[in-house]
Design an enzyme around this catalytic site. Sequence first.
Site, PDB file in Angstrom:
ATOM      1  N   SER A  84     -38.556  10.709 -24.331  1.00  0.00           N
ATOM      2  CA  SER A  84     -39.007  11.302 -25.597  1.00  0.00           C
ATOM      3  C   SER A  84     -40.515  11.169 -25.838  1.00  0.00           C
ATOM      4  CB  SER A  84     -38.212  10.739 -26.774  1.00  0.00           C
ATOM      5  OG  SER A  84     -36.844  11.133 -26.654  1.00  0.00           O
ATOM      6  N   GLU A 115     -30.285  10.988 -15.024  1.00  0.00           N
ATOM      7  CA  GLU A 115     -29.309  12.097 -15.008  1.00  0.00           C
ATOM      8  C   GLU A 115     -28.640  12.198 -13.631  1.00  0.00           C
ATOM      9  OE1 GLU A 115     -31.948  15.100 -16.591  1.00  0.00           O
ATOM     10  OE2 GLU A 115     -31.903  14.039 -18.506  1.00  0.00           O
ATOM     11  N   GLU A 141     -37.626   4.425 -17.545  1.00  0.00           N
ATOM     12  CA  GLU A 141     -37.082   5.384 -18.502  1.00  0.00           C
ATOM     13  C   GLU A 141     -35.804   4.824 -19.123  1.00  0.00           C
ATOM     14  OE1 GLU A 141     -38.443   9.665 -17.698  1.00  0.00           O
ATOM     15  OE2 GLU A 141     -36.738   9.286 -16.410  1.00  0.00           O
ATOM     16  N   ASN A 195     -41.367  16.644 -15.940  1.00  0.00           N
ATOM     17  CA  ASN A 195     -40.078  16.870 -15.272  1.00  0.00           C
ATOM     18  C   ASN A 195     -39.382  18.018 -15.994  1.00  0.00           C
ATOM     19  OD1 ASN A 195     -37.490  16.768 -14.221  1.00  0.00           O
ATOM     20  ND2 ASN A 195     -36.955  14.815 -15.193  1.00  0.00           N
ATOM     21  N   TRP A 196     -39.361  19.166 -15.347  1.00  0.00           N
ATOM     22  CA  TRP A 196     -38.799  20.361 -16.005  1.00  0.00           C
ATOM     23  C   TRP A 196     -37.281  20.397 -15.955  1.00  0.00           C
ATOM     24  CZ3 TRP A 196     -42.347  24.893 -13.866  1.00  0.00           C
ATOM     25  CH2 TRP A 196     -43.639  24.731 -14.394  1.00  0.00           C
ATOM     26  N   LYS A 197     -36.667  19.504 -15.216  1.00  0.00           N
ATOM     27  CA  LYS A 197     -35.201  19.493 -15.074  1.00  0.00           C
ATOM     28  C   LYS A 197     -34.723  20.899 -14.678  1.00  0.00           C
ATOM     29  CE  LYS A 197     -35.202  15.630 -18.215  1.00  0.00           C
ATOM     30  NZ  LYS A 197     -34.528  14.810 -19.196  1.00  0.00           N
ATOM     31  N   HIS A 235     -33.353   9.436 -10.974  1.00  0.00           N
ATOM     32  CA  HIS A 235     -33.436   9.765 -12.402  1.00  0.00           C
ATOM     33  C   HIS A 235     -32.086   9.451 -13.048  1.00  0.00           C
ATOM     34  CE1 HIS A 235     -33.599  12.101 -16.091  1.00  0.00           C
ATOM     35  NE2 HIS A 235     -34.911  12.013 -15.981  1.00  0.00           N
ATOM     36  N   GLY A 262     -34.389  12.375 -23.962  1.00  0.00           N
ATOM     37  CA  GLY A 262     -33.879  13.570 -24.634  1.00  0.00           C
ATOM     38  C   GLY A 262     -33.264  13.277 -25.993  1.00  0.00           C
ATOM     39  N   GLY A 296     -40.182  14.895 -20.160  1.00  0.00           N
ATOM     40  CA  GLY A 296     -39.158  15.916 -19.934  1.00  0.00           C
ATOM     41  C   GLY A 296     -39.364  17.075 -20.900  1.00  0.00           C
ATOM     42  N   GLY A 297     -38.609  17.066 -22.003  1.00  0.00           N
ATOM     43  CA  GLY A 297     -38.600  18.178 -22.958  1.00  0.00           C
ATOM     44  C   GLY A 297     -39.981  18.683 -23.353  1.00  0.00           C
TER      45      GLY A 297
HETATM   46  P1  PGA Z   1     -37.447  13.523 -22.231  1.00  0.00           P
HETATM   47  O1  PGA Z   1     -37.032  13.310 -20.705  1.00  0.00           O
HETATM   48  O2  PGA Z   1     -38.962  13.462 -22.285  1.00  0.00           O
HETATM   49  O3  PGA Z   1     -36.919  14.885 -22.607  1.00  0.00           O
HETATM   50  O4  PGA Z   1     -36.834  12.412 -23.022  1.00  0.00           O
HETATM   51  C1  PGA Z   1     -37.691  12.393 -19.886  1.00  0.00           C
HETATM   52  C2  PGA Z   1     -37.083  12.381 -18.513  1.00  0.00           C
HETATM   53  O5  PGA Z   1     -35.847  12.554 -18.396  1.00  0.00           O
HETATM   54  O6  PGA Z   1     -37.775  12.230 -17.486  1.00  0.00           O
END
Ligand code: PGA
Length: 255
Positions: free
Chosen positions: A217, A102, A172, A12-14, A100, A178, A238-239
């Site tokens: 993470s 966010e 999640e 997930n590149w956000k 998600h 993050g 994500g990251g």
């Molecule tokens: P993260 O994000 O790996 O940076 O913790 C995961 C996500 O939000 O899908």
Amino acid sequence: MTRIATPLIAGNWKLNHGPTETRAYLDAFLPLVSAARGSGTIALFPPALSVSTAREVLAGREDILLGVQNVHWEAAGAFTGEISAPMAFDAGASLALVGHSERRQLFGETDDHTTRKVLAVLAAGLTPVLCVGETLEMREIGREREVVSRQLNAVIDHIEPRHLDTFVIAYEPVWAIGTGRTATPAHASEMHTHIRQVMASRFGEDGARVPILYGGSVKPSNAMELLAVPAVDGLLVGGASLDPASFASICAAHP
Ligand code: PGA
């Protein structure tokens, strides 16, 4: 209809990597992940503006799927700034993240919005990846199962058994996203097992087969231990998916 072979490793590149960076990313990433690497599926969720570019660069790599990070529940109309599930399909996506944390926390998405979006995604022939997870506050007072059950039930009350072939859940925990703080394999196992029980009690065997990804993470150093948990069917990253070498090493982490 896209059948997903597990483990599913999703990036997930956000809000990162526009079309130019997407091209450069894939040029670096594709040689690192062999098309003949055996079981499993890789999926990338770039920003919607980059999906067509990614589709073009991926030509011939059927082993790597594309998804969008969000859709509106309507297919078309006066909804300035939104994109729809049929448009995402047309651009080359086969999956869509829904709910998600966010989206829920920063953009006010409710369980009702999430439900409508899942239905729109299914109607467009895409596979939803429904994200659920508790906040730190809820976890500290021991209400994580209740939160996740609520988020899940809101959606599965409205879907039919025939939808389960193209349905993915991502657990999640918000406190792990993050933050560098990953759930332990034991916690992931406990929550995934809970989610599987909710699905099985609603839909029987077919519900128990729905893939459940862990996210929060995930990095190259912990991917293997999380994938080794029997109830974990894949990862949502994500990251650590933003760098091609780091994501490729997570993709290579099947135990
Ligand atoms: P993260 O994000 O790996 O940076 O913790 C995961 C996500 O939000 O899908």
